[in-house]
Design a protein around this motif. Structure first.
Motif, PDB file in Angstrom:
ATOM      1  N   TRP B  46       5.141  58.629  -1.883  1.00 38.17           N
ATOM      2  CA  TRP B  46       3.943  58.970  -2.270  1.00 38.17           C
ATOM      3  C   TRP B  46       3.572  57.779  -3.250  1.00 38.17           C
ATOM      4  CZ3 TRP B  46       1.070  59.387  -6.789  1.00 38.17           C
ATOM      5  CH2 TRP B  46      -0.250  60.840  -6.973  1.00 38.17           C
ATOM      6  N   GLN B  47       4.063  57.605  -4.405  1.00 43.30           N
ATOM      7  CA  GLN B  47       3.022  56.247  -5.167  1.00 43.30           C
ATOM      8  C   GLN B  47       3.092  55.194  -3.952  1.00 43.30           C
ATOM      9  OE1 GLN B  47       2.447  55.012  -8.304  1.00 43.30           O
ATOM     10  NE2 GLN B  47       3.342  56.986  -9.354  1.00 43.30           N
ATOM     11  N   ALA B  50       0.462  56.722  -2.169  1.00 45.10           N
ATOM     12  CA  ALA B  50      -1.074  55.727  -3.074  1.00 45.10           C
ATOM     13  C   ALA B  50      -2.293  54.934  -3.227  1.00 45.10           C
ATOM     14  CB  ALA B  50      -1.101  57.103  -4.102  1.00 45.10           C
ATOM     15  N   MET B  51      -1.120  54.115  -2.941  1.00 46.71           N
ATOM     16  CA  MET B  51      -1.303  52.458  -3.422  1.00 46.71           C
ATOM     17  C   MET B  51      -1.852  51.635  -2.571  1.00 46.71           C
ATOM     18  SD  MET B  51       1.713  50.729  -6.318  1.00 46.71           S
ATOM     19  CE  MET B  51       2.106  51.486  -7.823  1.00 46.71           C
ATOM     20  N   GLN B  53      -3.372  53.282   0.030  1.00 47.60           N
ATOM     21  CA  GLN B  53      -4.274  53.724   0.247  1.00 47.60           C
ATOM     22  C   GLN B  53      -5.074  53.430  -1.184  1.00 47.60           C
ATOM     23  OE1 GLN B  53      -4.966  57.723  -0.162  1.00 47.60           O
ATOM     24  NE2 GLN B  53      -3.579  57.991   1.565  1.00 47.60           N
ATOM     25  N   SER B  54      -5.663  53.295  -2.313  1.00 46.50           N
ATOM     26  CA  SER B  54      -6.794  52.737  -3.366  1.00 46.50           C
ATOM     27  C   SER B  54      -6.921  51.408  -2.754  1.00 46.50           C
ATOM     28  CB  SER B  54      -5.803  52.260  -4.874  1.00 46.50           C
ATOM     29  OG  SER B  54      -5.031  51.294  -4.971  1.00 46.50           O
ATOM     30  N   ARG B  55      -5.344  50.529  -2.529  1.00 42.94           N
ATOM     31  CA  ARG B  55      -5.755  48.765  -1.664  1.00 42.94           C
ATOM     32  C   ARG B  55      -7.330  49.220  -1.052  1.00 42.94           C
ATOM     33  NH1 ARG B  55      -4.494  43.425  -2.783  1.00 42.94           N
ATOM     34  NH2 ARG B  55      -5.792  43.009  -0.952  1.00 42.94           N
ATOM     35  N   ALA B  57      -8.653  51.405   0.121  1.00 43.37           N
ATOM     36  CA  ALA B  57     -10.332  51.704  -0.083  1.00 43.37           C
ATOM     37  C   ALA B  57     -11.449  50.396  -0.576  1.00 43.37           C
ATOM     38  CB  ALA B  57     -10.619  51.918  -0.980  1.00 43.37           C
ATOM     39  N   LEU B  58     -10.431  49.199  -1.376  1.00 47.06           N
ATOM     40  CA  LEU B  58     -11.692  48.144  -0.922  1.00 47.06           C
ATOM     41  C   LEU B  58     -11.703  46.514   0.087  1.00 47.06           C
ATOM     42  CD1 LEU B  58     -10.513  48.017  -5.266  1.00 47.06           C
ATOM     43  CD2 LEU B  58     -12.788  48.568  -3.353  1.00 47.06           C
ATOM     44  N   PRO B  60     -12.994  46.862   2.300  1.00 49.37           N
ATOM     45  CA  PRO B  60     -14.341  46.172   3.105  1.00 49.37           C
ATOM     46  C   PRO B  60     -14.440  44.623   2.172  1.00 49.37           C
ATOM     47  CG  PRO B  60     -14.209  48.001   3.182  1.00 49.37           C
ATOM     48  CD  PRO B  60     -12.748  47.806   1.949  1.00 49.37           C
ATOM     49  N   TRP B  61     -14.597  45.308   1.171  1.00 49.22           N
ATOM     50  CA  TRP B  61     -15.145  44.144  -0.338  1.00 49.22           C
ATOM     51  C   TRP B  61     -14.099  43.089  -0.119  1.00 49.22           C
ATOM     52  CZ3 TRP B  61     -19.184  44.120  -3.202  1.00 49.22           C
ATOM     53  CH2 TRP B  61     -19.898  42.957  -4.647  1.00 49.22           C
ATOM     54  N   ARG B  62     -13.182  42.974   0.162  1.00 52.01           N
ATOM     55  CA  ARG B  62     -12.520  41.229   0.754  1.00 52.01           C
ATOM     56  C   ARG B  62     -12.795  40.718   1.681  1.00 52.01           C
ATOM     57  NH1 ARG B  62      -8.597  44.374  -1.890  1.00 52.01           N
ATOM     58  NH2 ARG B  62      -7.966  45.320  -0.114  1.00 52.01           N
ATOM     59  N   GLN B  64     -15.758  40.550   2.684  1.00 51.55           N
ATOM     60  CA  GLN B  64     -17.341  39.360   2.489  1.00 51.55           C
ATOM     61  C   GLN B  64     -17.034  38.244   2.640  1.00 51.55           C
ATOM     62  OE1 GLN B  64     -20.513  42.159   1.238  1.00 51.55           O
ATOM     63  NE2 GLN B  64     -18.852  43.424  -0.119  1.00 51.55           N
ATOM     64  N   GLU B  65     -17.793  37.553   3.622  1.00 50.35           N
ATOM     65  CA  GLU B  65     -18.105  36.158   3.726  1.00 50.35           C
ATOM     66  C   GLU B  65     -19.185  35.758   3.771  1.00 50.35           C
ATOM     67  OE1 GLU B  65     -15.660  33.935   5.358  1.00 50.35           O
ATOM     68  OE2 GLU B  65     -13.633  34.543   4.802  1.00 50.35           O
TER      69      GLU B  65
END
Lengths: 174, 289
Positions: B46-47, B50-51, B53-55, B57-58, B60-62, B64-65
């Motif tokens: 589960w952990q 969840a981790m 998924q949280s990673r 989720a971000l 798209p930002w990473r 960006q170029e």
């Protein structure tokens, strides 16, 4: 001394761009800032004494260029004095128009907005490693912390993010 | 559920730590998803999920170029300032030395000028910074050539054969990427009709212009200059070949041809077979050595 930097810059430029984007909040402006930062770095290559890592040095130059840009464009005067000055652009992007927001994935927007609300101490380490793309070692050098402290702060920030992302949203409650 | 060969290769790369973080996480998430009915209420699972998924989720930002090439071109004002500063310094040194040691002072002055030259040269020289991602895109453009049975089939483009250099100053403002392909001895030996290393100068541009390269038979020097301009959905391509005069600048190269192409309708492969020209999504400029 400049030649190695020219060869090395391509590996840093995407991160420099993301740092700039996070601060200035527009792709065009971030491009301009990254360009200016590259130029400043090349001009100042001879002053790089190697005490700080290259990534740390370029990060500082980029942050300074981004702040210079904001000062020039007077965009910093948007009542965001409470922020540390490095999340202004991200907030601006989150608050951009509804059409642009719709294009972004919901969980992406949620995660970004939660990042801006993280406690100050762990937010910085989290942003450097998870958004800008620095390694733990590079983030430790930038923040002047130990690697272990960065790892622990990133973990803490992630736990907060995980908890918050699991919570049902207000609109989903009923 | 049986795995495909590609999926097994991914897993193999994962255990070797050879996958980029986000891709490795995706593989992990997929494996977790498959095992969910077995893992049940495992806290570790589960952990981890969840981790991940949280990673994720971000991500798209990473990703960006910069959309365009970074061209670190010093502004004329900055260079002028540097030059003025340099001359003021030299004048000051000269004035002091003129007091009695004219001859020795002259030598010293020359030393000062010489020692300043590298810094000024660095400031004046534009640098093109291409991200690894952009470099891969350029390599992909050239890799496409290998699928075309044409004179450029031996290009063997990969990231290591591509070197980047700035275009000329006036052109730099148009945001080109200057790509210098230096064929190593090994690559050259693979090309039967070529011997020894050759240098090709090609500038990729943003946008979807279809550009032509002349076949090696047309220009052995292979110094080409292509200028695409787009209007009304058509791309006009002007190309000049500086054959034999490898050290000539673009203004001295003769206009060798101009074609008007419909980039959206004409397949690149078809154009490639037509009159021995190979088309690429790139343009080329002569670059001064």
């Amino acid at each position: 001394m400049t030649e190695p930097l020219v060869q090395e810059l391509p590996n840093h430029v995407a991160r420099m761009y993301r740092v700039a984007l996070r601060i200035v909040g527009s792709a065009d402006a971030a491009q301009e800032v990254a360009q200016e930062a590259c130029l400043k770095a090349l001009r100042a290559a001879e002053t790089f004494d190697g005490r700080a890592g290259r990534a740390t040095w370029l990060h500082r130059i980029t942050v300074n260029c981004a702040h210079d840009y904001l000062r020039k464009s007077r965009r910093a005067e948007r009542g965001r004095a409470a922020w540390d000055g490095e999340m202004v652009g991200m907030l601006a992007m989150l608050e951009s128009g509804p059409a642009e927001q719709a294009e972004r994935n919901e969980s992406y927007r949620l995660a970004l907005s939660l990042v801006t609300k993280l406690p100050d101490d762990c937010r910085s380490a989290f942003v450097l490693t998870q958004l800008d793309g620095y390694t733990y070692d590079e983030a430790a050098a930038i923040e002047n912390l130990s690697r272990g402290t960065v790892a622990s702060r990133v973990y803490r920030a992630r736990q907060i993010l995980v908890e918050q992302m699991q919570k049902p949203r207000v609109g989903e409650m009923s | 559920m049986s795995l495909s060969e590609e999926e097994k290769i991914l897993l193999s790369q994962l255990v070797d730590g050879e996958l980029p973080v986000d891709q490795a996480n995706q593989v992990l998430a997929d494996v977790l998803g498959e095992l969910s009915h077995v893992l049940g209420s495992s806290e570790a699972a589960w952990q981890l999920n969840a981790m991940l998924q949280s990673r994720q989720a971000l991500a798209p930002w990473r990703q960006q170029e910069p959309s365009k090439t970074i061209v670190a071109l010093p502004s004329p004002l900055a260079v002028d300032r540097a030059s003025r500063f340099g001359w003021r310094l030299i004048a000051l040194v000269s004035a002091v030395l003129l007091g009695g040691i004219l001859v020795a002072g002259g030598f010293f002055l020359r030393g000062q000028i010489d020692s300043r030259e590298p810094a000024l040269a660095v400031a004046k020289r534009p640098a093109v910074i291409v991200t690894p991602q952009q470099r891969r895109e350029i390599a992909r453009v050239f890799a496409l050539h290998e699928s075309v049975a044409g004179p450029l089939s031996w290009y063997a483009a990969d990231e290591t054969t591509i070197q980047v250099a700035p275009a000329q100053q006036g052109e730099t403002m148009r945001q080109p990427i200057a790509v210098v392909l230096r064929l190593t001895q090994d690559l050259a030996s693979a090309a039967r009709r070529w011997s020894g290393p050759k240098t090709y100068v090609i500038v990729c541009r943003n946008g979807d212009a279809a550009i032509e390269l002349p076949s090696p038979a047309v220009a052995k020097a292979m110094r080409v200059r292509l200028l695409p301009t787009a209007a009304d959905g058509k791309v006009s391509v002007h190309y000049a070949i500086a054959a034999g005069g490898a050290d000539r600048g673009p203004e001295e190269a003769a206009l060798a041809g101009c074609r008007r192409l419909d980039s959206s309708q004409t397949p690149l492969g078809q154009l490639a077979l037509h009159d021995d020209l190979v088309n690429v999504d790139a343009s080329a400029w002569v670059i001064a050595n």
